[in-house]
Design a protein around this motif. Structure first.
Motif, PDB file in Angstrom:
ATOM      1  N   TRP A 157       0.843  -1.198   0.000  1.00  0.00           N
ATOM      2  CA  TRP A 157       0.000   0.000   0.000  1.00  0.00           C
ATOM      3  C   TRP A 157       0.878   1.247   0.000  1.00  0.00           C
ATOM      4  O   TRP A 157       2.063   1.183   0.302  1.00  0.00           O
ATOM      5  N   ALA A 158       0.271   2.338  -0.359  1.00  0.00           N
ATOM      6  CA  ALA A 158       0.939   3.638  -0.280  1.00  0.00           C
ATOM      7  C   ALA A 158       0.012   4.623   0.399  1.00  0.00           C
ATOM      8  O   ALA A 158      -1.208   4.596   0.182  1.00  0.00           O
ATOM      9  N   GLU A 159       0.572   5.484   1.224  1.00  0.00           N
ATOM     10  CA  GLU A 159      -0.188   6.588   1.813  1.00  0.00           C
ATOM     11  C   GLU A 159      -0.013   7.804   0.926  1.00  0.00           C
ATOM     12  O   GLU A 159       1.114   8.162   0.555  1.00  0.00           O
ATOM     13  N   VAL A 160      -1.143   8.416   0.585  1.00  0.00           N
ATOM     14  CA  VAL A 160      -1.154   9.530  -0.354  1.00  0.00           C
ATOM     15  C   VAL A 160      -1.838  10.717   0.298  1.00  0.00           C
ATOM     16  O   VAL A 160      -3.000  10.629   0.735  1.00  0.00           O
ATOM     17  N   ALA A 161      -1.122  11.839   0.387  1.00  0.00           N
ATOM     18  CA  ALA A 161      -1.708  13.072   0.895  1.00  0.00           C
ATOM     19  C   ALA A 161      -2.510  13.732  -0.221  1.00  0.00           C
ATOM     20  O   ALA A 161      -2.035  13.848  -1.349  1.00  0.00           O
ATOM     21  N   THR A 162      -3.727  14.153   0.093  1.00  0.00           N
ATOM     22  CA  THR A 162      -4.598  14.820  -0.873  1.00  0.00           C
ATOM     23  C   THR A 162      -5.198  16.057  -0.230  1.00  0.00           C
ATOM     24  O   THR A 162      -5.151  16.207   1.003  1.00  0.00           O
ATOM     25  N   PRO A 163      -5.787  16.956  -1.012  1.00  0.00           N
ATOM     26  CA  PRO A 163      -6.446  18.126  -0.413  1.00  0.00           C
ATOM     27  C   PRO A 163      -7.555  17.747   0.567  1.00  0.00           C
ATOM     28  O   PRO A 163      -7.892  18.529   1.461  1.00  0.00           O
ATOM     29  N   ALA A 164      -8.104  16.542   0.437  1.00  0.00           N
ATOM     30  CA  ALA A 164      -9.184  16.102   1.323  1.00  0.00           C
ATOM     31  C   ALA A 164      -8.675  15.304   2.517  1.00  0.00           C
ATOM     32  O   ALA A 164      -9.473  14.913   3.376  1.00  0.00           O
ATOM     33  N   GLY A 165      -7.373  15.024   2.597  1.00  0.00           N
ATOM     34  CA  GLY A 165      -6.833  14.263   3.708  1.00  0.00           C
ATOM     35  C   GLY A 165      -5.890  13.174   3.252  1.00  0.00           C
ATOM     36  O   GLY A 165      -5.518  13.092   2.080  1.00  0.00           O
ATOM     37  N   LEU A 166      -5.515  12.308   4.195  1.00  0.00           N
ATOM     38  CA  LEU A 166      -4.552  11.249   3.929  1.00  0.00           C
ATOM     39  C   LEU A 166      -5.281   9.953   3.602  1.00  0.00           C
ATOM     40  O   LEU A 166      -6.166   9.520   4.333  1.00  0.00           O
ATOM     41  N   LEU A 167      -4.891   9.332   2.476  1.00  0.00           N
ATOM     42  CA  LEU A 167      -5.496   8.075   2.046  1.00  0.00           C
ATOM     43  C   LEU A 167      -4.453   6.970   2.070  1.00  0.00           C
ATOM     44  O   LEU A 167      -3.274   7.204   1.808  1.00  0.00           O
ATOM     45  N   ARG A 168      -4.888   5.759   2.398  1.00  0.00           N
ATOM     46  CA  ARG A 168      -4.032   4.587   2.253  1.00  0.00           C
ATOM     47  C   ARG A 168      -4.618   3.744   1.133  1.00  0.00           C
ATOM     48  O   ARG A 168      -5.741   3.250   1.253  1.00  0.00           O
ATOM     49  N   LEU A 169      -3.864   3.589   0.045  1.00  0.00           N
ATOM     50  CA  LEU A 169      -4.356   2.909  -1.149  1.00  0.00           C
ATOM     51  C   LEU A 169      -3.547   1.655  -1.414  1.00  0.00           C
ATOM     52  O   LEU A 169      -2.316   1.666  -1.334  1.00  0.00           O
ATOM     53  N   SER A 170      -4.245   0.579  -1.740  1.00  0.00           N
ATOM     54  CA  SER A 170      -3.581  -0.676  -2.076  1.00  0.00           C
ATOM     55  C   SER A 170      -2.976  -0.587  -3.471  1.00  0.00           C
ATOM     56  O   SER A 170      -3.286   0.325  -4.256  1.00  0.00           O
ATOM     57  N   ALA A 171      -2.138  -1.568  -3.789  1.00  0.00           N
ATOM     58  CA  ALA A 171      -1.547  -1.609  -5.130  1.00  0.00           C
ATOM     59  C   ALA A 171      -2.637  -1.668  -6.191  1.00  0.00           C
ATOM     60  O   ALA A 171      -2.546  -1.003  -7.231  1.00  0.00           O
ATOM     61  N   ALA A 172      -3.711  -2.433  -5.923  1.00  0.00           N
ATOM     62  CA  ALA A 172      -4.803  -2.536  -6.895  1.00  0.00           C
ATOM     63  C   ALA A 172      -5.497  -1.193  -7.080  1.00  0.00           C
ATOM     64  O   ALA A 172      -5.867  -0.816  -8.198  1.00  0.00           O
ATOM     65  N   GLU A 173      -5.655  -0.454  -6.002  1.00  0.00           N
ATOM     66  CA  GLU A 173      -6.330   0.845  -6.077  1.00  0.00           C
ATOM     67  C   GLU A 173      -5.495   1.896  -6.794  1.00  0.00           C
ATOM     68  O   GLU A 173      -6.029   2.903  -7.273  1.00  0.00           O
ATOM     69  N   LEU A 174      -4.182   1.670  -6.879  1.00  0.00           N
ATOM     70  CA  LEU A 174      -3.314   2.637  -7.547  1.00  0.00           C
ATOM     71  C   LEU A 174      -3.277   2.453  -9.057  1.00  0.00           C
ATOM     72  O   LEU A 174      -2.664   3.252  -9.765  1.00  0.00           O
ATOM     73  N   GLY A 175      -3.927   1.407  -9.560  1.00  0.00           N
ATOM     74  CA  GLY A 175      -4.067   1.240 -11.006  1.00  0.00           C
ATOM     75  C   GLY A 175      -2.757   1.239 -11.761  1.00  0.00           C
ATOM     76  O   GLY A 175      -2.598   1.925 -12.766  1.00  0.00           O
ATOM     77  N   PHE A 176      -1.807   0.454 -11.312  1.00  0.00           N
ATOM     78  CA  PHE A 176      -0.488   0.447 -11.932  1.00  0.00           C
ATOM     79  C   PHE A 176      -0.535  -0.036 -13.381  1.00  0.00           C
ATOM     80  O   PHE A 176      -1.259  -0.962 -13.733  1.00  0.00           O
ATOM     81  N   ALA A 177       0.268   0.623 -14.207  1.00  0.00           N
ATOM     82  CA  ALA A 177       0.520   0.198 -15.577  1.00  0.00           C
ATOM     83  C   ALA A 177       1.990   0.486 -15.859  1.00  0.00           C
ATOM     84  O   ALA A 177       2.733   0.898 -14.962  1.00  0.00           O
ATOM     85  N   TYR A 178       2.409   0.291 -17.097  1.00  0.00           N
ATOM     86  CA  TYR A 178       3.819   0.495 -17.428  1.00  0.00           C
ATOM     87  C   TYR A 178       4.217   1.954 -17.183  1.00  0.00           C
ATOM     88  O   TYR A 178       3.697   2.882 -17.800  1.00  0.00           O
ATOM     89  N   ARG A 179       5.078   2.142 -16.222  1.00  0.00           N
ATOM     90  CA  ARG A 179       5.658   3.431 -15.858  1.00  0.00           C
ATOM     91  C   ARG A 179       4.619   4.488 -15.458  1.00  0.00           C
ATOM     92  O   ARG A 179       4.818   5.684 -15.672  1.00  0.00           O
ATOM     93  N   ARG A 180       3.552   4.036 -14.841  1.00  0.00           N
ATOM     94  CA  ARG A 180       2.592   5.007 -14.306  1.00  0.00           C
ATOM     95  C   ARG A 180       1.687   4.351 -13.276  1.00  0.00           C
ATOM     96  O   ARG A 180       1.554   3.133 -13.212  1.00  0.00           O
ATOM     97  N   SER A 181       1.103   5.206 -12.449  1.00  0.00           N
ATOM     98  CA  SER A 181       0.055   4.795 -11.527  1.00  0.00           C
ATOM     99  C   SER A 181      -1.063   5.828 -11.637  1.00  0.00           C
ATOM    100  O   SER A 181      -0.901   6.860 -12.287  1.00  0.00           O
ATOM    101  N   THR A 182      -2.180   5.532 -11.005  1.00  0.00           N
ATOM    102  CA  THR A 182      -3.308   6.458 -11.036  1.00  0.00           C
ATOM    103  C   THR A 182      -3.502   7.020  -9.634  1.00  0.00           C
ATOM    104  O   THR A 182      -4.229   6.453  -8.813  1.00  0.00           O
ATOM    105  N   LEU A 183      -2.835   8.135  -9.354  1.00  0.00           N
ATOM    106  CA  LEU A 183      -2.967   8.783  -8.053  1.00  0.00           C
ATOM    107  C   LEU A 183      -4.230   9.636  -8.020  1.00  0.00           C
ATOM    108  O   LEU A 183      -4.686  10.130  -9.058  1.00  0.00           O
ATOM    109  N   PRO A 184      -4.802   9.849  -6.830  1.00  0.00           N
ATOM    110  CA  PRO A 184      -5.946  10.767  -6.733  1.00  0.00           C
ATOM    111  C   PRO A 184      -5.547  12.165  -7.183  1.00  0.00           C
ATOM    112  O   PRO A 184      -4.367  12.537  -7.133  1.00  0.00           O
ATOM    113  N   GLU A 185      -6.525  12.933  -7.629  1.00  0.00           N
ATOM    114  CA  GLU A 185      -6.273  14.321  -8.071  1.00  0.00           C
ATOM    115  C   GLU A 185      -5.559  15.097  -6.970  1.00  0.00           C
ATOM    116  O   GLU A 185      -5.999  15.140  -5.835  1.00  0.00           O
TER     117      GLU A 185
END
Length: 307
Positions: A157-185
């Motif tokens: 998992w990774a902890e991600v700071a966002t304007p709405a607060g701190l999130l803990r996201l699993s690898a699946a939630e980060l939407g990994f692909a080749y040389r990228r992930s899908t972080l929250p806005e």
């Protein structure tokens, strides 16, 4: 430079929330980058800790763009500098700890240092990180990989700071692909947990030594470079396409395509960011003309062109 940033006004720093970390106006960024070139940040902010970062993300003026940099090993800052707030995570984000059969690492911890901590604890599976010249935050954000493994293979998992607060996201939630992930806005990686497995210390050390030796032999690791310049197209190697297009050693000013590994651009001493980016675009054009493949930049390019 000041004229380029005048639209947001001279009091941009005063408009920031009351941060405990360091805030620096017109801060040079070139010394942070591995290319050692590029313009300044309008505002460089080094948050004291996660709470400080969350305050910045929540309360910064929305008219000020926000850019995050890490170890800046795969980054080109354009000569006109970066408008708005540039965030660099430093001391408050660099802790590394063994966590059972895993490793907890702050976003500013260097990939290689994380690999070394795992090895010292007799934990296997993270050796590949010693071959990635960057920090954990960037490694998660871009799903960094080398020597047959990627971050997505070992991240819990990774902890991600966002304007709405701190999130803990699993690898699946980060939407990994080749040389990228899908972080929250507006999200900034601040910490990550990696799983490993018990291993033989001597075997782990031997694998890491082999990775370091392979990297030293095949890459210009002691040069002013930005790492892999272009992503590998599906089923192809970027370096081979560049070589086939006759670009090995190609030069523009003090910017050069490495003779040792032609998917690396070098600053021979006085190259501007414009020289490096222009050379990269010339390589892309030659490869497209020769092979029909348009290479995609892997190096992140930020900021504005010089006026």
């Amino acid at each position: 430079m000041s004229r380029a940033f005048s639209e947001t006004g001279p009091d941009a720093a005063a408009a920031l929330p009351p941060l405990r970390g360091r805030v620096q106006a017109e801060a040079p960024l070139a010394p942070f980058t591995w290319f050692r070139t590029g313009g300044p940040a309008q505002l460089l902010v080094r948050p004291a800790d996660v709470e400080d970062l969350l305050l910045l993300l929540r309360d910064r003026p929305r008219g000020l763009p926000l850019t995050v940099i890490g170890a800046a090993s795969n980054l080109l800052v354009r000569d006109g500098g970066v408008r708005g707030v540039v965030v660099k995570l430093a001391r408050g984000f660099s802790d590394i700890a063994v966590d059972g059969a895993g490793i907890l690492a702050g976003a500013a911890a260097l990939d290689a240092t994380v690999a070394e901590h795992a090895a010292a604890a007799g934990l296997a599976g993270l050796e590949f990180l010693c071959g990635i010249p960057g920090a954990i935050g960037g490694a998660v954000a871009m799903n960094a990989g080398a020597y047959g493994a990627e971050v997505k293979d070992v991240l819990d998992w990774a902890e991600v700071a966002t304007p709405a607060g701190l999130l803990r996201l699993s690898a699946a939630e980060l939407g990994f692909a080749y040389r990228r992930s899908t972080l929250p806005e507006g999200g900034v990686v601040v910490r990550a947990r990696f799983h490993a497995r018990p291993g033989d210390a001597a075997e782990i050390a031997a694998r890491m030594n082999a990775i370091r030796a392979a990297r030293e032999e095949s890459q210009p690791v002691r040069a002013r470079t930005g790492g892999s310049t272009f992503k590998n197209p599906d089923g192809q190697k970027a370096w081979a396409l560049i070589d086939a297009a006759g670009c090995r050693g190609l030069r523009q000013g003090d910017a050069q395509v490495s003779e040792k590994h032609c998917n690396f651009l070098l600053n021979l001493g006085a190259a501007t960011a414009a020289d490096l980016e222009g050379l990269g675009e010339a390589v892309r054009a030659r490869v497209a003309a020769q092979s029909g493949t348009m290479l995609e930049w892997e190096i992140k390019r930020i900021g504005e062109f010089a006026a």
